[in-house]
Design an enzyme around this catalytic site. Sequence first.
Site: not given
Ligand code: AGP
Length: 592
Positions: A29, A465, A588
């Site tokens: 985090r 992606e 994250k």
């Molecule tokens: C990608 O690898 C990231 N972790 C990021 O783009 C992520 O998908 C985005 O912040 C959305 O998060 P969530 O799926 O927890 O809503």
Amino acid sequence: MCGIVGCILKENKNVGSILFNCISKLEYRGYDSVGLATYDNDIAVKKAKGDIEKVNGKLNFNNMEGNLGIAHTRWASTGNPTDENAHPHLDETKSVAIVHNGTLENYAIIKEELIENGYCFKSTTDSEVIVNLIRKYMNEGLNLEGALRKTTENLKGSYAIVAFTKDEPDKIIATKKDSPLIVAYGDEGYFVASDMPAVLDYARNIIRPQEGEIAVLTKNGIEIHDENGHEVKRKFRYIGWTPEMAQKEGYDYFMIKEINEQSAAVKNTLGQKENIQKVINEIGKVNRICFVACGTSYHASITGKYLIESLAGIPTDVVIASEARYSAKTWDKDTLVIFISQSGETYDSLMVLKEAKKTSKTLAIVNVASSAMSEDAQYVIQTQAGPEIGVAATKTYVAQLTAIYLFSGLIAGNNKLIDELYEVPAYIDEAVGKSDSIKALSKRYDFADDAFYLGRGFSYPTALEGALKLKEITYIHAEGYAAGELKHGPLALIDEKIPVIVIIPPGDDFNKTMINLEEVKARGAIVLSIGAEGDEKIAENSGEFIEMNPNIKDIIAPLVYIVPLQLLSYYVTLDRGYNPDKPKNLAKVITV
Ligand code: AGP
């Protein structure tokens, strides 16, 4: 997007080591700074800039004694990452300690007023106003709980706050608004944290306090108080995730562990087929669907649009959550708004969910069972990827795709597609088996400053992606493009220094994508293709060719073709000397 933890143990002991263990689990985090405050006859604080292991090496959190304390790992938003800006924050009399996750929009005004009234500030964070406000209200005669409640009445923005004071050294208290917070208990004692993985070693019975409530943790238990201070009875939920699921288990990094867990993530999510059918029955007829998501989850949503429109003929939009307010006005009661999220805590998505609930049916496809989104949405599908710790989403992406494929296949009654999904785990394992050859290949790409990813139709979101995976962990600038769009501008950038990764599975669009491949080859690009094993045309026209099982046709390819792209990004990151689990500036869970 900081991580916060608080705990009160049933017996007096080394609370520092328990808090340190908990906060280490939240490093995803944020890792700009870390700190602990504990109580043992007086408040002790240790905090510094740097990642958790480094700071612990310097300060040794493990020898902090007592039975209660709070901890924080920071992703800097207001105020640079410095020792002074690290949490916990203490008031000037050193009698109140707080940790905060979120952002306060009106902190500057509050700070000015507090300074005028003689309160001191040592940091440039927004969070320090919280501790000074609490002290101010306690000076005016309120107890800690009353002072925290009064404090939150002044705050505009998002927050999860944990606080304690040496004036009432038998408790820690916590509250939240638009930032995640869970409260949990286990044999050792009572815990509060931003996220479940923090406490899994000690506590698996959890609840999520609602906005306006205050959780009061003492040695004897947890009480939840409503805005009038009255106790609200809540049923705790037992969480099946085990502490082992959130460990590296012999892998060098979480990311490679999670890449290896992808076939299981798909298999387990396929086990949700009956639940998904049930959800579809409950939702009933809809005239229109709109996906709302961010980042990787947004890419999964684009695949959802292509599937639903082509299989079920239901008009489907996809909106980036932070942009939704500019296009969300036309939803009505026959619209289904689907929120895709790994964490279920993404702030932008949660804000849109609040709005969408007023007009439309809402469905959340989330990985974290106890998340805010899974509690707020009308219908929920839980993906079964298990805890994902690496900042770069991998196994949760294929699990999201699996849920979306099942959902689309079921609403369209397309049994052929659904049957094919059961082949996917084996295809994924085959793709992961190419790890060594992709590792060798990565050495040829680690020099790059830029890269392009091209895909058409179902492979377009895979290109987006793939590019996101490369840029977020290797720091190489990468663009995902619809293959046919390249000639409308970006082709001007292609030369012999630019790697172009072409996603070209067998299917109806193959020939068109081959023309795009030839176009970039003609401009001298370094072409790496991903396509069906044995395809001579691809081999002839590509510098490198990652050969996939030829039975994987374009419609199913998004679930499998992403694997070599994740592996490529992972190994390029190692070649460049970076930590794939902790990309700079990212966290994250995006709760701001
Ligand atoms: C990608 O690898 C990231 N972790 C990021 O783009 C992520 O998908 C985005 O912040 C959305 O998060 P969530 O799926 O927890 O809503």
